[in-house]
Scaffold this active site. Structure first.
Site, PDB file in Angstrom:
ATOM      1  N   SER A   1       0.615  -1.297   0.082  1.00 24.42           N
ATOM      2  CA  SER A   1      -0.059   0.136   0.006  1.00 24.42           C
ATOM      3  C   SER A   1       0.975   1.240  -0.027  1.00 24.42           C
ATOM      4  O   SER A   1       0.312   2.392  -0.057  1.00 24.42           O
ATOM      5  CB  SER A   1      -0.880  -0.096   0.950  1.00 24.42           C
TER       6      SER A   1
ATOM      7  N   HIS B   1     -15.064   0.015   4.096  1.00 28.86           N
ATOM      8  CA  HIS B   1     -14.849   1.212   4.526  1.00 28.86           C
ATOM      9  C   HIS B   1     -15.908   2.235   4.373  1.00 28.86           C
ATOM     10  O   HIS B   1     -16.010   3.133   4.637  1.00 28.86           O
ATOM     11  CB  HIS B   1     -13.554   1.964   4.108  1.00 28.86           C
TER      12      HIS B   1
ATOM     13  N   CYS C   1      -7.793   2.300   1.804  1.00 31.96           N
ATOM     14  CA  CYS C   1      -8.725   1.460   1.266  1.00 31.96           C
ATOM     15  C   CYS C   1      -8.326   0.673  -0.107  1.00 31.96           C
ATOM     16  O   CYS C   1      -8.071   1.444  -1.238  1.00 31.96           O
ATOM     17  CB  CYS C   1     -10.144   2.133   1.057  1.00 31.96           C
TER      18      CYS C   1
END
Lengths: 370, 684
Positions: B331, B373, B386
């Site tokens: 991420s 989310h 997310c």
């Protein structure tokens, strides 16, 4: 002669003695340096030995002719027995040796044999009727006289000394007037047989020496080391040398046997070409005097004996110098009156003594004749 | 004179014989004189014509020229403190080909130096396999008594060379192992490449790895020479003259020594790397990779046992993870992808509804948060990380703008750094996949790539550069060599508000409702911005990535910069199999804390080190002792650390420097006993 000088002194052969003394003193100087700047242990014993053997030479010089002629064969025989004793002692002790020890004295009979053989041969040829020269009678008995000691010396084994003995004998036979073609044939056979001798008769270490002589750089740290280092010592000396006590090759132990076989290199490093020429001239004077004594000898015995004695001295000098300059394989051969060592000094002083003796006879004869 | 055998010879009379004697004695005398002349000529030739040659040979006999290995140049940190220096010591080397009876001599040495059996066996093995001319090190760091005991026995132990020299010393040991590398005797191959006699001089060592290898020529220096008069047996008679060596040039790095040490120690028991750089100049302040080896051990000639320990460790202490560790960035790419989205015209306020996964084709791609989310805009997608938002948005813009942005941010880039090698990873795009696998790009490839998984691979240095470029909006180039010049970087050309937006979102990761709440700095006025990342190592069907066998756990990643509103420092932390980003960002927090307040940083470190059981160096030494004991061998003592000048690059030095000037000057007096060179440059 100057009348102010007492006759017994004026009578001495100074033309030879002065070069001889100079050489011995010069040898002592070089030995002093080889010992790192000390009289001990080489220079002092060198001078002492010379003094002792010089007295011996004077005694020999005073011997009457009859004694010498009478004693020639017994002396030869005695030394031959000593050579045999060396072999026996060696066999008993195990391992070969060249010395006989009697208390503090060590004798090397093979050294003594050189002048004794010359003496015996001179005696033989003096007694040989001139008509028999050229017949087997002039070859076989001398041949036996030479071969007996050669065999014993080769068994030691000592190739250098046996060659010296052969050389002395050959010179006497040559001068005795044996036919020239005998010598030429012997020489031819010798050359032809050299390869056979090389491959079958020589020991490995002797072969190595020959190979090294032919190509010293091939094995610079092995057997070629000696000759290479000797040439470095002589070559680096230049014209005037590095100076007394300044030799690095000898002082730092690069030169092997710096006080014995390679004394000339030790000298040349410090005294240069000048020193070398001086030494050669001194030898020239001594040997020239020897030849003069031989040529002016009045009879066959003394002329052959004098020439043989001179040749014996010459052989030492020539072989040693050819060796240290890299023109001959390395072999243990000391330089007369310079190298440290008693045996060669004794041999050479016996020869000098005999030459002085013959010189005395010559003068005596001339004195009577004139 | 020749006899003609065919004719009857005349009877030989006395007078004929006398005539022959006359002639023949002349011949013999002539031959003798000829030999005399020959001898004189020969001697003249040797002594005059060849005089020069033999004089040279005589000199080369007499004079022994031995090279004095030059003192190696120091490797300095940005403040001029030595990361690699030299220590004076007594040492013993052997040259196998000069040893007639190596075994006997080694036993003798073993007795004199009281070496243990393993060490003697090591040496015997090395002698057996070495090329004879290469010197082998027997021991360094001898005390004077041992040195003297060997020196007096040198004539009876040919091939043994005791000498006073210098050995390389790395004060912070393992902390700089991968960065600096180590030194060692030149191998036969190295000598064949560079036929410098220095390379086979006992005691000389060349750089074997890292910067030591890279800057070998600069660090090397010029050897000195000692001329001595020696005897044929090699005994030294006297010194003739000595030419001093010239020390190699110092190499000054951008590395901050204390920070490097701090970061390395802060990694602790984990396996990972920390890179910190100065955003304004690109200066690499820290490139720590742990676990590491102690370059001091390598430079002293590492033992069999110690090397085996390093080689067998599954955390690969022999690999520089900063440059050669390739990881899926996870991420951490999301801020970069967001920039690509912004540039492609995506409105940051546009939302995507995250229900915990997204169906792409016939496969459902999950969000890390299975619960979903809810409604996610770009800022939330970054700070809450997310996945679904990026799955959705990336499909709208396609892979190419994302790949292009990744490359602009330094992913897949090989940087012009003086390092031995760097692995530069992969930024996948359709063209790449076609080239590599001969398969068309699929949508799920884009989906994978946007969350830094799939084919995407990068090294920690690239992640740090990415952080710096995102933070500044400039093409920051990392550099390792110290320079006072401030480089000017090209700008990306981002609108200021986009840059601001990303910074704010990354700040919120830590300081807001983000994924790295424990990453906050303990300061009121300085805030750190960052992005967490978790890289799966194996499929979820094998392991959940957080527990289970170490090598199945997820990698934890964190990129960061600080202060978030005016970035000065940027960096990346990668913890292998850390079980998620939670292993990474606390390290980034402490390292950044140390940058701004060393005392606070150390406080945090001490608390941890007391749990771990000491500093990295202490733990490594203990581990080796344990390993050696298990292997049934005696461990050698770790190099004695001299508390002098060398203490200037460990983490504690930072605090030292902050003390009042009076104390500092006292310290300077104590430190003046430096070994081989004067360092220029301030203490800190």
């Amino acid at each position: 002669m100057n009348s102010r000088i007492p006759a017994p002194i004026a009578r001495q052969p100074w033309e030879m003695l002065i070069p001889l003394f100079l050489l011995v003193v010069f040898g002592a100087v070089v030995l002093y340096s080889a010992a790192g700047g000390h009289f001990q242990p080489f220079a002092s014993s060198h001078l002492l030995r010379f003094a002792v053997f010089f007295v011996m030479a004077l005694v020999i010089a005073s011997l009457p002719r009859s004694t010498i002629e009478w004693g020639a064969y017994p002396a030869y025989g005695g030394v031959l027995l000593l050579l045999l004793a060396v072999e026996i002692v060696g066999a008993v002790k195990g391992g070969s040796q060249r010395w006989l020890e009697a208390g503090p004295i060590r004798i090397q009979p093979s050294e003594l044999m050189k002048p004794m053989l010359v003496l015996a041969l001179a005696k033989f040829f003096a007694g040989l009727p001139s008509g028999m020269v050229g017949s087997w009678r002039s070859l076989v008995p001398p041949g036996v006289l030479i071969m007996l000691p050669i065999i014993l010396v080769l068994m030691q084994p000592d190739l250098g000394t046996s060659m010296a003995i052969v050389f002395g004998g050959a010179v006497v036979m040559f001068l005795a007037g044996l036919p020239l073609w005998w010598f030429l044939t012997a020489g031819g056979v010798g050359i032809a047989a050299a390869p056979l001798v090389y491959f079958f008769a020589l020991h490995d270490y002797q072969r190595a020496r020959v190979l090294t002589f032919l190509d010293p750089e091939n094995d610079p740290l092995g057997t070629g080391y000696h000759i290479t280092q000797s040439k470095i010592a002589i070559g680096s000396g230049g014209l005037f040398g590095k100076g007394f006590n300044e030799g690095t090759q000898s002082h730092l132990n690069y030169l092997p046997e710096a006080h014995t076989d390679f004394i000339f290199s030790t000298m040349a490093e410090e005294w240069g070409l000048i020193g070398g020429i001086f030494v050669l001239v001194m030898y020239g004077l001594i040997l020239g005097w020897g030849m003069k004594v031989a040529r002016s000898a009045q009879d066959r015995f003394s002329s052959l004996l004098a020439a043989g004695a001179t040749a014996t001295i010459f052989f030492y000098i020539a072989v040693n110098l050819l060796m240290v300059m890299g023109m001959m394989p390395a072999k243990g051969m000391p330089l007369p009156w310079m190298s440290h060592g008693g045996s060669s000094m004794m041999t050479n002083m016996i020869c000098i003594g005999m030459l002085m003796m013959i010189n005395r006879w010559n003068r005596h004869r001339r004195g009577i004749a004139s | 004179m020749a006899r003609r055998p065919k004719r009857p010879a005349p009877p030989i009379s006395q007078s004929i014989l006398e005539g022959r004697y006359e002639r023949r004695s002349v011949v013999i005398g002539g031959l003798g004189a000829g030999i005399g002349v020959l001898l004189a000529a020969r001697m003249g030739y040797i002594a005059i014509a060849e005089n020069e040659k033999y004089e040279t040979e005589s000199e080369s006999n007499r004079v022994n020229l031995s090279l004095i290995p030059p003192r190696r140049g120091w490797i300095l940190d940005r403040n001029g403190a030595p990361l690699a220096s030299n220590r004076a010591d007594f040492r013993v080397d052997i040259i196998p080909e000069r040893m007639p009876d190596a075994d006997k001599t080694l036993e003798q040495l073993g007795t004199l130096l009281s070496l243990d059996r393993a060490k003697i066996q090591d040496l015997k093995d090395k002698v057996a396999t070495s090329r004879g001319f290469q010197p082998l090190e027997v021991a360094t760091g001898l005390n004077y008594e041992q040195f003297a005991a060997i020196s007096v026995r040198v004539p009876e132990m040919p091939g043994v060379i005791p000498q006073r020299g210098f050995s390389r010393f790395y004060p912070t040991g393992p902390s700089v192992g991968h960065l600096i590398g180590y030194v060692g005797p030149a191998s036969a191959e190295e000598y064949e490449k560079d036929r410098n006699p220095l390379l086979v001089t006992p005691g000389y060592k060349i750089g074997k790895d890292g910067l030591e290898k890279q800057f070998e020529q600069e660090l090397r220096g010029t050897p000195g020479a000692r001329r001595v008069e020696v005897t044929a047996s090699g005994r030294i008679v006297r010194d003739l003259d000595t030419r001093e060596d010239v020390q190699g040039q110092a190499v000054k790095l951008t590395i901050d020594g204390p920070l490097q040490d701090y970061a390395a120690r802060r990694i602790g028991l984990e396996s990972g790397s920390v890179v910190v750089m100065d955003c304004e100049t690109g200066d690499l302040l820290c490139m720590a990779s742990m676990p590491s080896f102690d370059p001091n051990s390598f430079s002293d000639g590492i033992g069999r046992v110690e090397y085996a320990m390093l080689r067998d460790d599954d955390r690969v202490p022999l690999r520089n993870k900063v440059l050669k560790g390739l990881y899926p960035p996870g991420s951490t790419v999301k801020p970069m992808v967001s920039m690509a989205l912004l540039e492609a015209g995506i409105d940051p306020e546009q939302t995507v509804s995250c229900g915990g996964g997204l169906r792409v084709g016939n496969r459902v791609f999950g969000c890390w948060n299975r619960g979903g989310h809810g409604s996610v805009n770009m800022a939330k997608a970054i700070y809450q990380s997310c996945d679904v938002y990026f799955y959705a948005m990336a499909q709208r813009v396609g892979m190419d703008p994302i790949a292009a942005m990744a490359r602009r941010c330094g992913m897949g880039q090989e940087f012009p750094l003086p390092v031995v090698s760097q692995f530069y990873g992969t930024v996948p795009d359709p063209a790449w996949k076609m080239r590599k696998y001969n398969q068309p790009w699929a949508v799920f490839d884009t989906v994978n790539a946007t969350i830094g998984q799939g084919y995407m691979l990068s090294n920690p240095l690239q992640l740090a550069v990415m952080a710096a470029r995102i933070a500044t909006g400039q093409q920051v180039m990392p550099r390792l060599l110290g320079s006072a010049k401030k480089p000017i970087f090209d700008a990306f050309g981002f609108p200021a508000e986009q840059k601001q937006f990303i910074r704010q979102a990354m700040s919120d990761v830590v300081n807001g409702p983000g994924t790295a709440g424990r990453g906050r700095l303990p300061f009121d006025d300085i805030k750190i911005a960052g992005k967490t990342g978790t890289a799966q190592v194996v499929s979820l069907s094998i392991s959940d990535g957080r527990s289970g066998p170490w090598k199945y756990r997820d990698h934890g990643l964190f990129i960061f910069f600080a202060p978030f509103d005016k970035p000065k420092y940027a960096g990346a932390v990668v913890i292998e199999h850390g079980g998620g980003s939670g292993a990474a960002y606390p390290i980034a927090r402490d390292v950044t804390t140390f940058l701004f307040d060393p005392a606070k940083g150390l406080e945090a470190l001490y608390a941890l080190e007391s749990q771990w059981g000491g500093t990295a160096q202490q733990r490594l030494a203990r581990k080796y002792a344990q390993y050696a004991a298990d292997a049934g061998e005696l461990a050698e003592a770790a190099p004695i650390r001299e508390t002098e000048i060398f203490d200037r690059v460990d983490a504690e030095a930072r605090i030292e420097a902050a003390r009042p000037a009076v104390q500092a000057s006292d310290a300077a007096v104590n430190r003046s006993r430096n070994v081989d060179s004067v360092i220029t440059g301030a203490t800190e």
